[in-house]
Design a protein around this motif. Structure first.
Motif, short mmCIF file in Angstrom:
data_model
loop_
_atom_site.label_atom_id
_atom_site.label_comp_id
_atom_site.label_asym_id
_atom_site.label_seq_id
_atom_site.Cartn_x
_atom_site.Cartn_y
_atom_site.Cartn_z
N GLY A 323 -5.14 0.78 -3.67
CA GLY A 323 -5.62 1.46 -2.46
C GLY A 323 -5.73 0.54 -1.26
N GLU A 324 -4.77 -0.37 -1.11
CA GLU A 324 -4.80 -1.32 0.00
C GLU A 324 -4.31 -0.68 1.30
OE1 GLU A 324 -3.55 -4.86 -3.14
OE2 GLU A 324 -2.28 -4.42 -1.42
N LEU A 325 -4.75 -1.22 2.41
CA LEU A 325 -4.26 -0.80 3.72
C LEU A 325 -3.16 -1.78 4.14
CD1 LEU A 325 -4.16 0.74 6.36
CD2 LEU A 325 -6.24 -0.45 7.09
N VAL A 326 -1.94 -1.29 4.26
CA VAL A 326 -0.78 -2.13 4.56
C VAL A 326 -0.40 -1.95 6.03
CG1 VAL A 326 1.62 -2.65 4.01
CG2 VAL A 326 0.06 -1.90 2.19
N TYR A 327 -0.45 -3.04 6.77
CA TYR A 327 0.02 -3.06 8.16
C TYR A 327 1.44 -3.59 8.17
CZ TYR A 327 -4.84 -2.60 9.82
OH TYR A 327 -6.12 -2.17 10.08
N PHE A 328 2.31 -2.96 8.96
CA PHE A 328 3.69 -3.42 9.05
C PHE A 328 3.86 -4.32 10.27
CE2 PHE A 328 4.06 0.43 6.51
CZ PHE A 328 4.80 -0.05 5.44
#
Length: 704
Positions: A323-328
């Motif tokens: 459930g990680e928040l991935v920033y591109f």
């Protein structure tokens, strides 16, 4: 199945709290269909309450449509699940949390895990509509983005096999991967990548459609779709039709192809199963202390090539699992914008290949060199305090000496913030060996770089460092649930590292000979890497079998330790490559640290600030490579020879000494071909490229 091992091989249980096992004990449980087969003992066949697996008769296959037995050991009996099952479970737990963030028109736009899942289903329906066949490829060519993730997961949901293509690949290299994977659909980022596919589409008999996910379509081509057009295609595909495809998938079937870089021949398609992905995403992250989102949501920045297993496991699959928040990051991340993104995002965890960490190190060094006398002294003091306190071990908060806490609060926190790592708690390095100079430098910033060691064939990490497994200069301990052994061990305890576990690949696509080379008759994966494991279970890699230099006198020489020693002694050196296979003596190719072209990342003629400073300390005024090569700068050449002499003084025999060396006119690079996509040195390529230079080193017989 009889699990017998050669007499000299050391076999070790990888669960840290349990004793080493012998070949007489139950070695492995191998799952076939819905049964767990316990081999080597008298236990009855047990049944697991799990989704039935596809029938399988072997631990490996080279047919993408086939299934394999799973290596279910007593210590890792988690129920095998598919990628979809993993995602569905995460949506149930984290559905309302933000999952992906993209920067559009200077603002970060975020979507939740539920929205993420729904977009993947839409992509899957569109792939079905385009005629994606079961076990045929969906190839993705472009920089990391939400669309990359949607395409990857959607391709698997739709029953296809997803494969990434390196954005730096030539049209011919793209053609090889797309053809080998029988790609029905190729998803490209922009016009630049589209042009490559248009050049080769006539040689792709399985290709049905191309989808472009960024920028407007500049031309009308049959079966070419914009991203919005693509998502509209599947609207009339029913949920039931997609769910029927999903429900037919099994954990022991192939869902991903990872192509090797082809440094020693044509690229090999590494077949990974659903279980390879879901099990590894679960287990490996634990070693690095990645937290599930219901405890504390981790945030990361995605920027490394997703066609490589390290970035794919870290960014994509572990992101879903926990459930990680991935920033591109922006597409020009490696051209300079990465740190800007890191400063905006303030990630809690960050992974880089060694070259990324080296670039960060160079940036900090450059900043320090431009400071005034007092500030420079303060920074040097703080970093020396941190290095001394952290060298070789992890310190808990209550164990940190007062001076370290003072240095950290006064200086080091600000330096980490300059890199965008002010909130970061976990720092990982993978994909290639990292130099000791880089590790030591970051210890001086109170940053422990956790090194991961593995292969595409082991679904990424098999050994990892972490808060509870840290010891320099090791690669950490084996991932719990995995096993290892060392084969053909010498008198010093060094042997070939071999792997066993749920993370071991299914086989190389359509390459039986190569698969049999990699997997022995008992199913152990032979890494080709030489290493030793100490009494505490920490792994130390000493070199690669194929990289071993065997001199004309029959002496075996591992090049990496010698190359690393030269770089430690000479901070002006960027790359060092030892030469001498079947030769009478050893020689070395050297390159100097240079500035990169901001747009192309090509190394330029301009020396880096660190290299210029090195020259100044010698009394040299050199600022360009051409000022130094061909013996023009006597001071620098003298200093290099002295550094080589210091390395030679530690050699265990005359055959291990560097007798000749030369400085090349240009540093190694990915674009130049000397380095692979993950910055690994492509030795056969370098030898071919610099054949004349190498021969010139051996024209004069004098080697005393």
């Amino acid at each position: 199945m009889n699990m017998a091992f050669p007499e000299k091989e050391k076999v070790t249980d990888t669960l840290e709290d349990s004793a080493a096992f012998t070949t007489q004990e139950p070695m492995a449980q191998v799952l076939s269909g819905s049964e767990v087969l316990v081999s080597g003992g008298e236990q009855e066949t047990e049944r697991l309450a799990c989704t039935p697996l596809a029938p399988a008769h072997s631990l490996w296959t080279t047919d993408v449509r086939s299934s394999v037995k799973l290596r279910i050991d007593e210590g890792c009996q988690e129920e095998p699940i598919t990628v979809h099952q993993m995602f569905k479970a995460s949506v149930e737990k984290y559905g309302n949390l933000h999952a992906l963030a993209s920067k559009r028109t200077s603002k970060w736009e975020k979507i939740t895990f539920l929205e993420y899942y729904q977009f993947c289903r839409r992509a899957a329906k569109s792939f079905v509509k385009l005629g994606l066949e079961r076990f045929h490829g969906v190839a993705i060519l472009g920089f990391n983005s939400t669309e990359w993730f949607f395409s990857a997961v959607g391709a698997i949901m739709a029953g296809g096999v997803m494969t990434g293509i390196y954005a730096t690949n030539s049209p011919e290299a793209c053609q090889y991967v797309a053809s080998d994977s029988k790609a029905n659909i190729i998803v490209v980022e922009n016009q630049k990548q589209l042009d490559k596919i248009l050049q080769i589409q006539d040689r792709l008999p399985h290709l049905k459609a191309i989808v472009q996910y960024s920028g407007r379509l500049q031309q009308k081509v049959s079966n070419l779709y914009s991203w919005d057009e693509f998502l509209e295609l599947g609207l009339d595909v029913s949920d039931k039709q997609l769910d029927d495809i999903i429900s037919g998938q099994r954990a022991n079937q192939c869902c991903i192809l990872i192509y090797t870089s082809g440094t020693t021949g044509k690229p090999k398609g590494v077949m990974l199963s659903h279980d390879n992905i879901t099990w590894t995403a679960n287990r490996a992250s634990r070693v690095g202390d990645m937290q599930p989102a219901d405890t504390k949501q981790e945030s990361i920045v995605s920027y490394l090539p997703l066609s490589h297993i390290a970035a794919q496991i870290y960014d994509l699959w572990a992101g879903i699992q926990w459930g990680e928040l991935v920033y591109f990051a922006q597409p020009d991340a490696l051209k300079g914008s990465l740190i800007t993104t890191l400063k905006e995002v303030c990630p809690t965890s960050h992974m880089g290949v060694p070259r990324v960490w080296e670039k960060m190190m160079e940036k900090i060094k450059q900043g320090i060199s431009q400071c005034g006398y007092v500030k420079k002294k303060l920074m040097t003091w703080a970093m020396s305090v941190s290095l001394e306190a952290n060298r070789g071990c992890m310190l808990k908060d209550d164990e940190k000496p007062f001076l370290l806490s003072l240095a950290d609060s006064l200086v080091l926190q600000k330096l980490r913030a300059e890199l965008g790592l002010g909130c970061c708690q976990k720092f990982f390095s993978g994909a290639a060996p990292i130099g000791s100079e880089t590790v030591q430098f970051f210890l001086g910033l109170n940053i422990h770089l956790y090194e991961a060691y593995g292969m595409s064939e082991s679904t990424g990490p098999h050994f990892m460092s972490g808060p509870n497994a840290y010891k320099l200069p090791s690669c950490g301990k084996v991932v719990p649930g995995c096993r290892y052994k060392t084969a053909n061990v010498d008198s010093e305890g060094t042997g070939e590292i071999c792997f066993w576990g749920r993370n071991i690949f299914m086989g190389f696509l359509n390459m039986e000979d190569k698969t049999r080379e990699a997997l022995d008759e008992d199913g152990w994966l032979h890494s080709g890497d030489l290493g030793r494991i100490d009494e505490e279970g920490f792994l130390y890699i000493t070199g690669r079998i194929k990289e071993l230099i065997i001199t004309a006198g029959g002496e075996n020489v591992a090049p990496v330790p010698i190359e690393e020693a030269v770089k430690r002694e000479l901070p002006i050196i960027s790359n060092a490559m030892l030469i001498g296979d079947k030769r009478k003596f050893l020689s070395m190719l050297l390159t100097l640290k240079c500035c990169d072209n901001a747009e192309t990342l090509e190394p330029t003629e301009e020396l880096s600030m660190e290299a210029v400073e090195f020259c100044r300390q010698l009394g040299s005024q050199a600022t360009k490579v051409s000022d130094i090569v061909e013996g023009r700068d006597k001071e620098v050449h003298r200093a290099v020879q002295k550094g080589i002499d210091r390395v030679n003084s530690a050699a265990i025999s005359n055959a291990q000494r560097i007798q000749k060396w030369t400085i090349l006119r240009k540093d190694f690079s990915v674009s130049g071909g000397e380095l692979g996509p993950t910055m690994k040195l492509r030795r056969p390529v370098v030898i071919e490229m610099y054949k004349k230079v190498i021969e010139s080193l051996y024209q004069v017989v004098s080697c005393s």
